[in-house]
Design an enzyme around this catalytic site. Sequence first.
Site, PDB file in Angstrom:
ATOM      1  N   HIS A   1       3.072  -8.592 -17.487  1.00  0.00           N
ATOM      2  CA  HIS A   1       3.376  -9.523 -18.715  1.00  0.00           C
ATOM      3  C   HIS A   1       2.598  -8.955 -19.925  1.00  0.00           C
ATOM      4  CE1 HIS A   1       4.235 -13.193 -20.890  1.00  0.00           C
ATOM      5  NE2 HIS A   1       3.247 -12.733 -21.640  1.00  0.00           N
ATOM      6  N   GLU A   2       1.203  -8.820 -19.567  1.00  0.00           N
ATOM      7  CA  GLU A   2       0.653  -8.329 -20.729  1.00  0.00           C
ATOM      8  C   GLU A   2       0.770  -6.791 -21.257  1.00  0.00           C
ATOM      9  OE1 GLU A   2      -0.594 -10.450 -22.708  1.00  0.00           O
ATOM     10  OE2 GLU A   2      -0.576 -12.214 -21.315  1.00  0.00           O
TER      11      GLU A   2
ATOM     12  N   HIS B   1       5.354  -2.920 -26.263  1.00  0.00           N
ATOM     13  CA  HIS B   1       5.919  -3.425 -27.547  1.00  0.00           C
ATOM     14  C   HIS B   1       5.074  -2.730 -28.627  1.00  0.00           C
ATOM     15  CE1 HIS B   1       8.044  -6.766 -29.807  1.00  0.00           C
ATOM     16  NE2 HIS B   1       8.871  -5.651 -29.904  1.00  0.00           N
TER      17      HIS B   1
ATOM     18  N   HIS C   1       3.774  -6.568 -23.455  1.00  0.00           N
ATOM     19  CA  HIS C   1       3.402  -6.506 -24.840  1.00  0.00           C
ATOM     20  C   HIS C   1       3.043  -5.271 -25.356  1.00  0.00           C
ATOM     21  CE1 HIS C   1       4.036 -10.966 -25.479  1.00  0.00           C
ATOM     22  NE2 HIS C   1       2.973 -11.448 -24.590  1.00  0.00           N
TER      23      HIS C   1
HETATM   24 ZN   LIG Z   1       3.115 -13.160 -23.674  1.00  0.00          ZN
END
Ligand SMILES: [Zn+2]
Length: 726
Positions: A509-510, A516, A513
């Site tokens: 998940h992290e 991105h 990011h």
């Molecule tokens: Zn998040």
Amino acid sequence: MKQLFRNRLALSALLSAAIITGACAPYAAIKSRISPAPAVSGDNPFLVESTLPYHAPRFDLIRNEHYQPALEEGMRQQLAEIDAIAKQLQAPTFDNTIVPMEKSGALLTRTAKTFFGVIGANTNDTLQKVQEFEAPKLAAHNDAIYLNDQLYRRVKGVYDQRNASNLPDEQKALIERYNRDFVRAGATLSEADKIRMRSLNQELSKLSTDFSNKLLAGTKVGALVVDNVSQLDGLSEDEIKTAADAAKQRGLTGKWVLPLRNTTQQPAQAELKNRAVRQKLFEQSTLRTSRSDSNDTRSTIRRMAELRAEKAQLLGYPTWAAYVLANQGAKTPENAIKLLTDLVPPATARAHAEAADMQKLIDTQGGGFKLQPWDWQYYSEQVRKAKYDLDESQIMPYFEFNSVLENGVFYAANKLYGITFKERHDIPVYHPDVRTFEVFDADGSPLALIYFDYFKRDNKSGGAWMDQFVDQSRLTGWKPVVYNVANFTKPAAGQPALLTYDDVTTMFHEFGHGLHGMFSRVGYPTLSGTNVPRDFVEFPSQFNEHWALEPTVFANYAKHYQTGAPIPSALVDKIKQSRTFNQGFSMTELMAASLLDFAWHTLPAGAAPGDVDSFEAASLKRFNVAVPEVPPRYHSTYFSHIWDGGYSAGYYAYTWSEVLDDDAFAWFTEHGGLTRANGSRFRDMILSRGGTVDAATLYRNFRGRDPNVDALLEERGLKGGDSSVK
Ligand SMILES: [Zn+2]
């Protein structure tokens, strides 16, 4: 399970997140000890741009005492720059107004990004005092820019001509962003209202810092201390050793300590056999900031809700939620609340069925009691074992931290995007646990720097998040410097770090990011990377979670930490089959927290509740999400996302983004899954664009249509007709 992402990215967002007033006596006392800030001295490492690769922060040189003078000098310099922009005589243009604003505040940005990174992950008393003192000043600084009349007239001038001049789309998008940010900050208010706005921002900034500090202290003090090891019956030997280590670190040698996670439910509840100890741990968690002691946050959050409603009213919105959502994908609180309340009936129906299953088990075992929230994890783990013959301790040996990182997270990114990683030991870090990697593009060119700080410390905020020390932009010519932070249990000295599947998901998940941020290819810092609407920002991160279970990725990282043997396929099948297990609970606690956020932030001005606890109970009831055995994922009093984490009226964003990530992953499945071609397309059309294009348009271009909720219901196993646990 979704993780927290602290969006403290653009300086403007950072400053408005860190808002506040200084009229409270205890704070005045603290301030008098540390103010005024000493003048900045010539050897302050923030004064010059870092000469390290990627302009990485000089953690080899930075000391506690450097932050405050650099923040103050940074504000002074930026105000002088802004003043010069505002006072120009030439007619306003993109180049003489917007570009210099984008360039302004280099010292402040550099210092604040490092400061807030360290405050979140590795704070201490000195830094907390600096934050208490500087947060209201930063809020005032923000107001001095956004409420500057002369400056706004220039921004408005550029905005009014944006279609007449032949500007590229990205510049037009930036102009629109500027105009919107000024209006939303109150640039068009009367002078009297601007004065009120400044005072609201001051007080809010102080309260938010207050909340952070109380929560950190309350969480630390709330750790469960055990005198007799037999009370930990059910925990593994390693976990008991870790608890003994934690006690030693607190000067409690001979005892055992279970530190609190940020959520209501604590992982150890799944294993602790002693029911009274489970209950005690649960109470320590839920009461951490509501014990009527100095860490009690109830009056803080009540006041924050009140002030936010007043601020929204001043800006012409009926509620804080209406104000926040006006520039989000959801547009209105009604739209967001509808998505949540539509999911409540299938979620709670499933939760009730899950509870009935567990009650049956308790009765069969002759327990003689009614299932309580502190029993949920323990019995759901037993049901899971019985139903899928699977327990966490069976799978953890296959999730060794380094293997998950390098053979899982990095491997998937390499297969999709062609990027490669090399650990750098020469980049200074703020704590020895932090590891740094350089990231290279498919053609071998340098792309970014990423730091990982994954293990729990008492001086680290709870949860997991991503942020950046340096943003990418063509204007500065800089490449991104990104970090991921989490709170995994630190193994006892000399032991490998074995992760839960939930931790594995957090890493993907992290890192999503992180991608991105790292793939950003935009012109201007304000539109860089993750500077997108909050209900879009969780899309790339949650999307990246899907690769954790992709068969080739999974096979590549899930290997036994001692033998290197691949995870047995029978175990893989069990993990897959059990994926929709306990989703009634997960979805219900998530909906409860999301709706609680809206309960607080749809209050009109002047309507703050008298009593926090009864307001919370009544709100859960009103939204039909009051399931006694399934408390909200966070109670109001320790709901960091909405009080100091920048997610006020924004916790729904995880669910809103989930619609997108499941729908986008369905696109991958329809087009051949894990391929470089698919990855490149996703990178080009979503991950590299930052905030240069409206989020809904970006998504539509990628998917060929608007998103729908089908894939989410499928993924969660909540599709119609299948709402009973077999
Ligand atoms: Zn998040």
